[in-house]
Design an enzyme around this catalytic site. Structure first.
Site, PDB file in Angstrom:
ATOM      1  CE  LYS A  82      -5.424   1.913   2.334  1.00 16.66           C
ATOM      2  NZ  LYS A  82      -4.354   1.169   3.015  1.00 16.66           N
ATOM      3  CE  LYS A 102      -7.078  -1.400   2.457  1.00 14.27           C
ATOM      4  NZ  LYS A 102      -5.738  -1.865   2.865  1.00 14.27           N
ATOM      5  CG  ASP A 125      -1.966  -1.065   1.215  1.00 16.68           C
ATOM      6  OD1 ASP A 125      -1.711  -2.124   0.616  1.00 16.68           O
ATOM      7  OD2 ASP A 125      -3.044  -0.855   1.802  1.00 16.68           O
TER       8      ASP A 125
END
Lengths: 295, 304
Positions: free
Chosen positions: B204, B240, B141
């Site tokens: 995300k 996400k 991430d």
């Protein structure tokens, strides 16, 4: 001049310091003794109860963590607010069909009861705590602590004093509560919510629902996040349901029956300790030789 | 020049986001009626999409191990529950998590690139990423350089994502836009396009360290970017939302939104995740409520 239209009050629920309508959108009519429509009340659903428990749970640590003296001040503040809204409380009782003198007496008694429990807030701990004699080198003491979230089914026969007498000892002891008001005498309950709302009582400490005992009782008793159920004047059959469902998470069940509300017997510090847990601490005494049996 | 536009975002083709329209549309998803049976299935799906996250300065080996155990044993009293999708930790905790999760299908995601601010040199970010990969991370991430993005240096942001993607090797790359710092929906849309064209496998919303974190409108803007990207290139990108989704009901709303924007193809943890920590317990409480018919209390579920 055009005729003025009265601005009538919409009676709503009191959950988490707000006055929402019931999630279910349902209502029921409240009539006075002569059959005249007084108000449409929210018919609270199990989801309203669930929301109220969430509010009560999140308010618990803050309320129980306040100093007892501060809780006392806040309860006294409630009494002050009641006094200032005296006429409103009396008018609502008259609307329900009370005689003037009875309404007056009930409101006075309710205010006095609040003051009574305000006084007990920082005193019951001393009275009910103890230092216990034990036969080992320990300093052993017991203190009452609030049970947690208390679900109260208020008396169906009393409009104001029954409600106040049910709520005051519970919150005086640091608990938070969800209260089901009397189905046919609910006006004072919502006005009392407004009083609570303007008395520095943190949101969620007192939550008031209006609706039917028959619908909500099961959820009062089986909700896993409720720590105690306090009931007033329920039937044996209803109590059996409460006791069975409460066994799920071993809730404390407190059952009150005949109470003469205006009487002094309707107030006592034992109403506070009924929703307290006694915590006993064994504190080792450092010099073992000094530890003789007994305190 | 269609050949070029296939590889680079072309903001001339990017729609302007209708602020009011997006918020209205997002609010609409919360009004769907979901019947009990679908709700239970939806809740289990949501549980299986969670990246169980702990990203705190005070994280210890013990905390991460405990979380990994929770990932595999969400609530043993309830038979047949899925596991969560992944554990999300700092790179220094990847080895611990990897070991603790041995033998399970739960993946390990690591936040890299000087998370959460992203204020470090390219070199440091690349080494941070490689370290996490070497430790065994399945997913990375990363955070974008919001400062550079807001300055208008889109090429810098693009190149950075592409470089990190290269460093990731086979690990899937999630690109955190930190929408709470991007100010407008138009910026969110642009950042989404940059990330997708630069090689992101996931986009995300947030680090969880900035308020507001994931919201439904912002997620909708990103889902629509994914949809348009798919139509243009044929490549599926995963989504996400992270931060601020802590209630089961909200999770169901997000699933409805995914379903109605991207379709059922995206309804698996390969294509949609929730970055959350306390969401799992609320979903479990709702599942237990449906199973037992009794409202639950947090006391009876594991600490997260």
């Amino acid at each position: 001049m055009t005729e003025r239209i009265d601005v009538l009050k919409t009676y709503k629920l009191y959950i988490g310091g707000q006055f929402p309508r019931t999630e279910s959108g349902r209502y029921y009519a409240v009539k006075n003794a002569n059959g005249k429509l007084i108000a449409n009340m929210c018919l609270a659903s199990r989801k309203d109860f669930r929301d109220a428990v969430v509010a009560a749970r999140s308010a618990f640590s803050g309320w129980s963590g306040k100093s007892a003296f501060n809780r006392s001040q806040i309860l006294y503040r409630i009494a002050e607010m009641m006094e200032s809204r005296r006429t409103q409380l009396i008018d609502e009782l008259l609307l329900l069909g009370y005689k003037s003198v009875d309404a007056n007496n009930e409101v006075s008694a309710a205010i006095d009861r609040m003051v009574y429990y305000a006084g007990w807030c920082d005193k019951y701990q001393q009275v009910f705590s103890s230092v216990n004699p034990v036969a080992s080198p320990h300093f052993n003491f017991s203190v009452p602590e609030p049970t947690g979230v208390v679900a109260i089914v208020a008396s169906q026969q009393s409009a104001l004093i029954g409600l106040v007498s049910a709520i005051a000892p519970v919150i005086a002891g640091g608990n938070t509560c969800v209260v089901l008001a009397a189905e046919q005498l609910p006006l004072s309950a919502i006005s009392f919510a407004e009083i609570i709302h303007s008395s520095d009582v943190p949101a969620g400490v007192v939550n008031i629902l209006t609706g039917k005992v028959s619908e909500l009782l099961k959820y009062f008793a089986d909700h896993m996040d409720v720590n105690a159920v306090v009931t007033y004047q329920l039937t044996n059959q209803e109590m059996q349901l409460v006791k069975e469902k409460s066994a799920l998470n071993v809730k404390r069940v407190v059952e009150y029956n005949a109470i003469s509300w205006l009487d002094d017997t309707a107030q006592s510090p034992y109403f506070i300790t009924d929703v307290q847990e006694i915590k006993t601490t064994w504190h080792p005494i450092e010099t073992v030789a000094a530890g003789k049996s007994g305190y | 020049m269609p050949a070029v536009t296939a590889f680079l975002p072309d903001f001339r083709n990017t729609p302007q986001i209708d602020h009011v329209g997006v918020e209205e549309r997002a609010a609409r998803f919360t009004k769907r009626s979901i019947k009990t049976e679908s709700k239970v299935e939806g809740l289990k799906l949501a549980l299986n999409m969670i990246d169980l996250t702990t990203l705190e300065g005070k994280d210890t080996d013990g905390k991460v191990k405990q979380l990994c155990y929770k990932a595999m044993h969400l609530h043993d009293a309830y038979p047949g529950l899925p596991t969560v999708a992944a554990i999300c930790v700092y790179p220094s905790m990847v080895a611990v998590a990897k070991k603790a999760l041995q033998g399970s299908n739960v993946k390990v995601a690591a936040v890299a690139t000087a998370f959460p601010s992203g204020q470090a040199s390219r070199d440091v970010k690349l080494r941070d990423t490689k370290f996490a990969i070497d430790q065994g991370a399945d997913e990375i991430d990363m955070v974008i350089s919001r400062g550079k993005f807001l300055q208008g240096e889109y090429n810098f942001v693009f190149d950075e994502i592409a470089a990190i993607k290269e460093a990731c090797g086979n690990a899937r790359l999630k690109v955190i836009l930190e929408t709470g710092e991007l100010v407008t929906y138009d910026n969110v849309r642009r950042a989404s396009e940059i990330a997708m064209y630069a090689g992101a496998d996931f986009i995300k919303t947030s680090t969880g360290k900035i308020q507001p974190a994931a919201t439904m409108p912002v997620t909708l803007v990103m889902l629509e970017a994914i949809r348009d990207f798919y139509y243009r290139t044929g490549k599926k990108i995963a989504m996400k939302p992270a931060g601020g989704i802590s209630k089961a009901k909200a999770a169901l709303h997000y699933l409805v939104m995914v379903q109605e924007t991207l379709g059922t193809d995206w309804l698996s943890n390969e294509w949609f995740r929730f970055g959350a920590s306390s969401l799992a317990n609320d979903v479990l409480m709702q599942l237990e409520k449906e199973r037992t018919g009794v409202y639950q209390a947090a006391n009876y579920f594991s600490i997260d």
